[in-house]
Design a protein around this motif. Structure first.
Motif, PDB file in Angstrom:
ATOM      1  N   ALA A 196       0.818  -1.213   0.000  1.00 30.86           N
ATOM      2  CA  ALA A 196       0.000   0.000   0.000  1.00 30.86           C
ATOM      3  C   ALA A 196       0.852   1.263   0.000  1.00 30.86           C
ATOM      4  N   ARG A 197       2.034   1.189   0.565  1.00 31.52           N
ATOM      5  CA  ARG A 197       2.887   2.379   0.613  1.00 31.52           C
ATOM      6  C   ARG A 197       3.372   2.765  -0.778  1.00 31.52           C
ATOM      7  N   ASP A 198       3.899   1.788  -1.511  1.00 30.60           N
ATOM      8  CA  ASP A 198       4.433   2.065  -2.852  1.00 30.60           C
ATOM      9  C   ASP A 198       3.411   1.842  -3.957  1.00 30.60           C
ATOM     10  N   LYS A 199       2.206   1.400  -3.564  1.00 32.58           N
ATOM     11  CA  LYS A 199       1.110   1.176  -4.504  1.00 32.58           C
ATOM     12  C   LYS A 199       1.496   0.181  -5.607  1.00 32.58           C
ATOM     13  N   VAL A 200       1.837  -1.012  -5.148  1.00 31.16           N
ATOM     14  CA  VAL A 200       2.235  -2.084  -6.058  1.00 31.16           C
ATOM     15  C   VAL A 200       1.419  -3.333  -5.740  1.00 31.16           C
ATOM     16  N   VAL A 201       0.877  -3.968  -6.759  1.00 33.46           N
ATOM     17  CA  VAL A 201       0.192  -5.249  -6.601  1.00 33.46           C
ATOM     18  C   VAL A 201       1.248  -6.343  -6.508  1.00 33.46           C
ATOM     19  N   GLU A 202       1.142  -7.192  -5.486  1.00 31.14           N
ATOM     20  CA  GLU A 202       2.162  -8.213  -5.264  1.00 31.14           C
ATOM     21  C   GLU A 202       1.640  -9.647  -5.383  1.00 31.14           C
ATOM     22  N   ILE A 203       0.332  -9.830  -5.338  1.00 25.98           N
ATOM     23  CA  ILE A 203      -0.198 -11.189  -5.221  1.00 25.98           C
ATOM     24  C   ILE A 203       0.052 -12.060  -6.445  1.00 25.98           C
ATOM     25  N   ASP A 204       0.348 -11.470  -7.593  1.00 21.96           N
ATOM     26  CA  ASP A 204       0.566 -12.260  -8.803  1.00 21.96           C
ATOM     27  C   ASP A 204       2.040 -12.558  -9.058  1.00 21.96           C
ATOM     28  N   ASP A 205       2.869 -12.402  -8.017  1.00 25.34           N
ATOM     29  CA  ASP A 205       4.265 -12.761  -8.188  1.00 25.34           C
ATOM     30  C   ASP A 205       4.475 -14.241  -7.846  1.00 25.34           C
ATOM     31  N   GLY A 206       5.720 -14.664  -7.756  1.00 27.57           N
ATOM     32  CA  GLY A 206       6.012 -16.078  -7.507  1.00 27.57           C
ATOM     33  C   GLY A 206       5.435 -16.601  -6.208  1.00 27.57           C
ATOM     34  N   ALA A 207       5.393 -15.774  -5.180  1.00 29.80           N
ATOM     35  CA  ALA A 207       4.851 -16.194  -3.891  1.00 29.80           C
ATOM     36  C   ALA A 207       3.366 -16.509  -3.995  1.00 29.80           C
ATOM     37  N   GLY A 208       2.641 -15.718  -4.752  1.00 23.81           N
ATOM     38  CA  GLY A 208       1.218 -15.968  -4.937  1.00 23.81           C
ATOM     39  C   GLY A 208       0.966 -17.290  -5.643  1.00 23.81           C
ATOM     40  N   VAL A 209       1.770 -17.582  -6.639  1.00 21.05           N
ATOM     41  CA  VAL A 209       1.643 -18.861  -7.361  1.00 21.05           C
ATOM     42  C   VAL A 209       1.904 -20.022  -6.413  1.00 21.05           C
TER      43      VAL A 209
ATOM     44  N   SER B  97     -10.320 -25.880 -12.258  1.00 18.78           N
ATOM     45  CA  SER B  97     -10.674 -25.102 -13.449  1.00 18.78           C
ATOM     46  C   SER B  97      -9.675 -23.986 -13.745  1.00 18.78           C
ATOM     47  N   ALA B  98      -8.652 -23.835 -12.897  1.00 15.88           N
ATOM     48  CA  ALA B  98      -7.582 -22.876 -13.166  1.00 15.88           C
ATOM     49  C   ALA B  98      -6.308 -23.396 -12.532  1.00 15.88           C
ATOM     50  N   THR B  99      -5.178 -23.123 -13.164  1.00 13.29           N
ATOM     51  CA  THR B  99      -3.887 -23.482 -12.592  1.00 13.29           C
ATOM     52  C   THR B  99      -3.496 -22.419 -11.565  1.00 13.29           C
ATOM     53  N   PRO B 100      -2.568 -22.727 -10.671  1.00 17.15           N
ATOM     54  CA  PRO B 100      -2.095 -21.700  -9.736  1.00 17.15           C
ATOM     55  C   PRO B 100      -1.550 -20.471 -10.451  1.00 17.15           C
ATOM     56  N   GLU B 101      -0.875 -20.682 -11.561  1.00 16.40           N
ATOM     57  CA  GLU B 101      -0.346 -19.543 -12.320  1.00 16.40           C
ATOM     58  C   GLU B 101      -1.469 -18.671 -12.859  1.00 16.40           C
ATOM     59  N   GLN B 102      -2.486 -19.305 -13.411  1.00 12.53           N
ATOM     60  CA  GLN B 102      -3.625 -18.554 -13.933  1.00 12.53           C
ATOM     61  C   GLN B 102      -4.363 -17.819 -12.815  1.00 12.53           C
ATOM     62  N   ALA B 103      -4.484 -18.473 -11.672  1.00 16.58           N
ATOM     63  CA  ALA B 103      -5.199 -17.868 -10.550  1.00 16.58           C
ATOM     64  C   ALA B 103      -4.477 -16.639 -10.024  1.00 16.58           C
ATOM     65  N   ALA B 104      -3.169 -16.740  -9.878  1.00 13.74           N
ATOM     66  CA  ALA B 104      -2.397 -15.599  -9.383  1.00 13.74           C
ATOM     67  C   ALA B 104      -2.489 -14.418 -10.353  1.00 13.74           C
ATOM     68  N   LYS B 105      -2.363 -14.695 -11.642  1.00 13.21           N
ATOM     69  CA  LYS B 105      -2.448 -13.623 -12.642  1.00 13.21           C
ATOM     70  C   LYS B 105      -3.831 -12.976 -12.634  1.00 13.21           C
ATOM     71  N   ALA B 106      -4.877 -13.794 -12.578  1.00 14.89           N
ATOM     72  CA  ALA B 106      -6.240 -13.260 -12.595  1.00 14.89           C
ATOM     73  C   ALA B 106      -6.509 -12.403 -11.360  1.00 14.89           C
TER      74      ALA B 106
END
Length: 425
Positions: free
Chosen positions: A219-232, A403-412
């Protein structure tokens, strides 16, 4: 934090209970002060506590009436899953909103941003503010103003059946990899499934995300992080636990199903919070209360973490009884009431002084949960904070059903966040 889908669904309000004959919600006095400055009129209080807690909160509200006999408290127990949308509908329509609401920590910034909450700075509602735990204060503030008083703080932990783990000959798992390995012994030697995994509620996804060193957003730098490697990796972990039968899950009614499975002994472990301590102990598996163990939430491949949750008390900006409402918030967030809440329900206070009371200090669950709360991960206290959960919920379901892969889920999920947070990268 806590129970059920975090304020997404709107259904009919149930269980209205007047503690005394009162007018409709919103109060019946212009300022709540009668002759000589004595408080009077009606305060409508929406309580979002669960079935195991609500009788205690009702009695606490009755205690306020004893101190202020000319004030009538209209107590209404609102199911947690309904409360967020129900309040927005009432406040937005300027009809039927309560004077005071027990608000989940992620709701405060959202409600304040909509103009539905009264600022509490300089009012009697905020009493002895230096006594509050610093981490409890963060969720009460929005754009430089205070819109709530901290009332309960919590986080998630691993509840476990000591007997089942002992019979299986396994130790309490320190991470999800150890849990998956232990699951085979638990099943073979006890017949129980190792873990109930809350696949219905995105809040329970956060320990998996934190365990991989990730987060939803910065929230400080206003960056979305959930679709990175950790989210996958986090999505992969929940999928692997269910596919390997180390965990059982359900797309709906996770709160009740998890608690029932834990109480009945069909699962050995569940990730849960202090709000379910009394509910769990009511089950046949915990007739001996000492059989309920509590440990840190298992870690992931790189870290261990659990989200900070809790409950605040907010005043509706359109209340016709502000003075009495401020007094009610002061009372319900006082050290005296927080001590009573802990002694009855083992919920964690937000006031530092309460932890010095011997009965609280020696509470078994406080001994565990207080250090856990001190190390909990603060969520982003932004107006859209509560809305960040719905995209996770959708993608968890897709991953768990195949119905979705972890990679697809993180990106979505990341794509959904950038649509919601227009100025985030």
């Amino acid at each position: 934090m806590r129970r059920g889908i975090r304020g997404v669904t709107a259904t009919a309000l149930v269980a209205g209970l007047a503690l005394a004959a009162t007018a409709c919600g919103g109060g019946d006095s212009s300022d709540g002060a009668g002759s000589g400055g004595e408080l009077s009129g009606t305060v409508t209080f929406w309580d979002t506590s669960n079935d195991a807690e609500k009788a205690t909160y009702r009695k606490l509200a009755e205690g306020f009436q004893k101190e202020h006999p000319k004030v009538h408290v209209k107590y209404v127990n609102v199911p947690f899953g309904d409360a967020n949308a129900k309040f927005k509908n009432a406040a937005g329509g300027n009809s039927g909103a309560p004077d005071v609401m027990r608000t989940e920590v992620a709701w405060v910034a959202d409600f304040a941003n909509l103009g539905y909450l009264a600022p509490l700075d300089g009012t009697p509602a905020l009493d002895k503010t230096d006594d509050y735990l610093p981490q409890a204060v963060g969720s009460t503030r929005f754009k430089g103003k205070t819109y709530a008083a901290p009332q309960v703080i919590d986080t998630l932990a691993l509840f476990y059946n000591k007997k089942l783990l002992k019979d299986a000959g396994v130790e309490v798992p320190r991470n999800f990899a150890e849990l998956a390995t232990a699951a085979k012994k638990i099943k073979a030697r006890t017949g129980a499934t190792a873990l109930y995994l809350r696949g219905d509620d995105p809040y329970w996804f956060l320990p998996y995300l934190y365990g991989e060193g990730g987060n939803m957003v910065d929230a400080r730098d206003k960056v979305v992080e959930i679709d990175d490697g950790a989210g996958v990796k986090a999505f992969k972990t929940i999928k692997s636990l269910v596919d390997s039968k180390a965990a059982v899950t359900d797309a709906t009614d996770g709160q009740e199903n998890q608690l029932r499975a834990l109480k009945d002994g069909t699962v050995a472990m569940a990730v849960d919070g202090p709000w379910d301590i009394e509910g769990a102990r009511a089950g046949k598996s915990f007739k001996d209360k000492k059989n309920l163990g509590v440990a840190p939430v298992p870690g992931g491949s790189t870290a261990q973490g659990s989200p900070q949750g809790g409950w605040n008390l907010s005043v509706y900006a359109g209340s016709k009884n502000l003075q009495a409402s401020y007094a009610f918030v002061k009372y319900m967030s006082s050290a005296k009431v927080q001590q009573q809440t802990n002694e009855k329900l083992s919920l964690l206070p937000t006031r530092k002084s309460v932890y010095e009371v011997p009965a609280v200090k020696n509470n078994e669950m406080v001994k565990f949960f207080k250090p856990a709360v001190d190390g909990a991960v603060q969520r982003p206290w932004i107006a859209e904070g509560n809305s960040l959960f719905e995209p996770i919920k959708v993608q968890m379901n897709k991953v768990l059903t195949g119905s979705a892969t972890p990679e697809q889920a993180a990106k979505a999920t990341g794509d959904a966040y950038r649509k919601l947070l227009k100025d985030y990268k």
